[in-house]
Design an enzyme around this catalytic site. Structure first.
Site, PDB file in Angstrom:
ATOM      1  CG  MET A 101     -36.861  -5.090  30.457  1.00 46.08           C
ATOM      2  SD  MET A 101     -35.771  -3.756  29.190  1.00 46.08           S
ATOM      3  CE  MET A 101     -36.383  -4.440  28.042  1.00 46.08           C
ATOM      4  CG  HIS A 130     -32.925   1.905  23.372  1.00 50.18           C
ATOM      5  ND1 HIS A 130     -34.153   1.154  23.979  1.00 50.18           N
ATOM      6  CD2 HIS A 130     -33.123   1.883  22.044  1.00 50.18           C
ATOM      7  CE1 HIS A 130     -34.753   0.759  22.677  1.00 50.18           C
ATOM      8  NE2 HIS A 130     -33.972   1.217  21.687  1.00 50.18           N
TER       9      HIS A 130
HETATM   10  C1  GAR Z   1     -29.374  -4.259  27.433  1.00 47.08           C
HETATM   11  O1  GAR Z   1     -28.925  -4.739  26.339  1.00 47.08           O
HETATM   12  C2  GAR Z   1     -30.079  -2.988  27.445  1.00 47.08           C
HETATM   13  O2  GAR Z   1     -29.799  -2.381  26.345  1.00 47.08           O
HETATM   14  C3  GAR Z   1     -31.358  -3.467  27.153  1.00 47.08           C
HETATM   15  O3  GAR Z   1     -31.601  -4.465  27.898  1.00 47.08           O
HETATM   16  C4  GAR Z   1     -30.615  -5.184  28.286  1.00 47.08           C
HETATM   17  C5  GAR Z   1     -30.167  -5.383  29.893  1.00 47.08           C
HETATM   18  O4  GAR Z   1     -29.356  -6.405  29.850  1.00 47.08           O
HETATM   19  N1  GAR Z   1     -32.368  -2.384  27.605  1.00 47.08           N
HETATM   20  C6  GAR Z   1     -33.596  -2.060  27.018  1.00 47.08           C
HETATM   21  O5  GAR Z   1     -34.024  -2.831  26.045  1.00 47.08           O
HETATM   22  C7  GAR Z   1     -34.309  -0.795  27.420  1.00 47.08           C
HETATM   23  N2  GAR Z   1     -35.192  -0.554  26.683  1.00 47.08           N
HETATM   24  P1  GAR Z   1     -28.402  -6.509  31.284  1.00 47.08           P
HETATM   25  O6  GAR Z   1     -29.317  -6.667  32.307  1.00 47.08           O
HETATM   26  O7  GAR Z   1     -27.338  -7.595  31.185  1.00 47.08           O
HETATM   27  O8  GAR Z   1     -27.602  -5.062  31.652  1.00 47.08           O
END
Ligand code: GAR
Length: 204
Positions: free
Chosen positions: A93, A112
């Site tokens: 992030m 995303h």
């Molecule tokens: C995921 O859902 C990904 O798509 C999102 O963060 C989450 C991380 O989950 N990414 C974003 O929003 C990027 N803008 P994780 O740590 O369990 O993989």
């Protein structure tokens, strides 16, 4: 056996996408291996997942650097140290800068939780619900200098169901994330992705 792609994964949180990539490497689906996992957050659970898999897990605190470029220089130095060839953003992030992109041209991927170009930026699932979208989903794309604007590699759609909350929709989308992210990396590892401007095609 062919050459193994060296993958560096950047995270900030749970790392469930990281886990899907580790699993796909372990079972031989991806012709590659994760050589390092870096988090900007000390308490990211993904660091535990990496350690459990015997992979170097680093915490690089962005607050210790003077700005985004300085932080990205530190990221690049670490990624190079491990010989990384593909940088995978998995719930990282942070807005990344040209410093990282120049070091890994067309070699940075992101996932995303929306069907881009709809709902870029933060809280994509919330944005989709508030907008009243009937279809949501996720996108794997190469990263360029914009916010969630790079060439699209794979997308998957899910239905928005009446009564969905941010949590229920996110869970349905994540199921698809865990399928398409390893698949996009597999295609990259096999040299099957051709990028022509915005358009990514898969070589037969
Ligand atoms: C995921 O859902 C990904 O798509 C999102 O963060 C989450 C991380 O989950 N990414 C974003 O929003 C990027 N803008 P994780 O740590 O369990 O993989």
């Amino acid at each position: 056996m062919g050459k193994e792609l060296k993958i560096g994964v950047l995270i900030s949180g749970s790392g469930s996408n990281l886990q899907s990539i580790l699993d796909a490497c372990a079972c031989g689906k991806i012709a590659g291996r994760v050589v390092c996992v870096i988090s900007n957050k000390a308490d990211a659970f993904g660091l535990e997942r990496a350690k459990k898999a015997g992979i170097p897990a680093l915490h690089l605190d962005h607050r210790a650097y003077s700005g985004r470029e300085a932080y990205d220089e530190a990221l690049v130095a670490s990624l190079r140290e491990f010989g990384v060839e593909l940088v995978v953003l998995a719930g990282f992030m942070r807005i990344i800068t040209q410093v990282l992109l120049d070091a890994f041209p067309m070699r940075v991927m992101n996932i995303h939780p929306a069907l881009l170009p709809a709902f870029p930026g933060l809280h994509a699932q919330r944005q989709a619900l508030d907008y009243g979208a009937k279809v949501a989903g996720c996108t794997v794309h190469f990263v360029d200098c914009g916010c969630d604007t790079g060439p699209i590699i794979i997308q998957a759609a899910v239905s928005v169901i009446e009564g969905d909350t941010e949590d229920t929709l996110s869970a349905r989308i994540q199921k698809e994330e865990h399928r398409i992210y390893p698949e996009a990396i597999r295609l990259f590892s096999e040299g099957a992705l051709k990028v022509d401007g915005r358009v990514v095609t898969v070589r037969a």
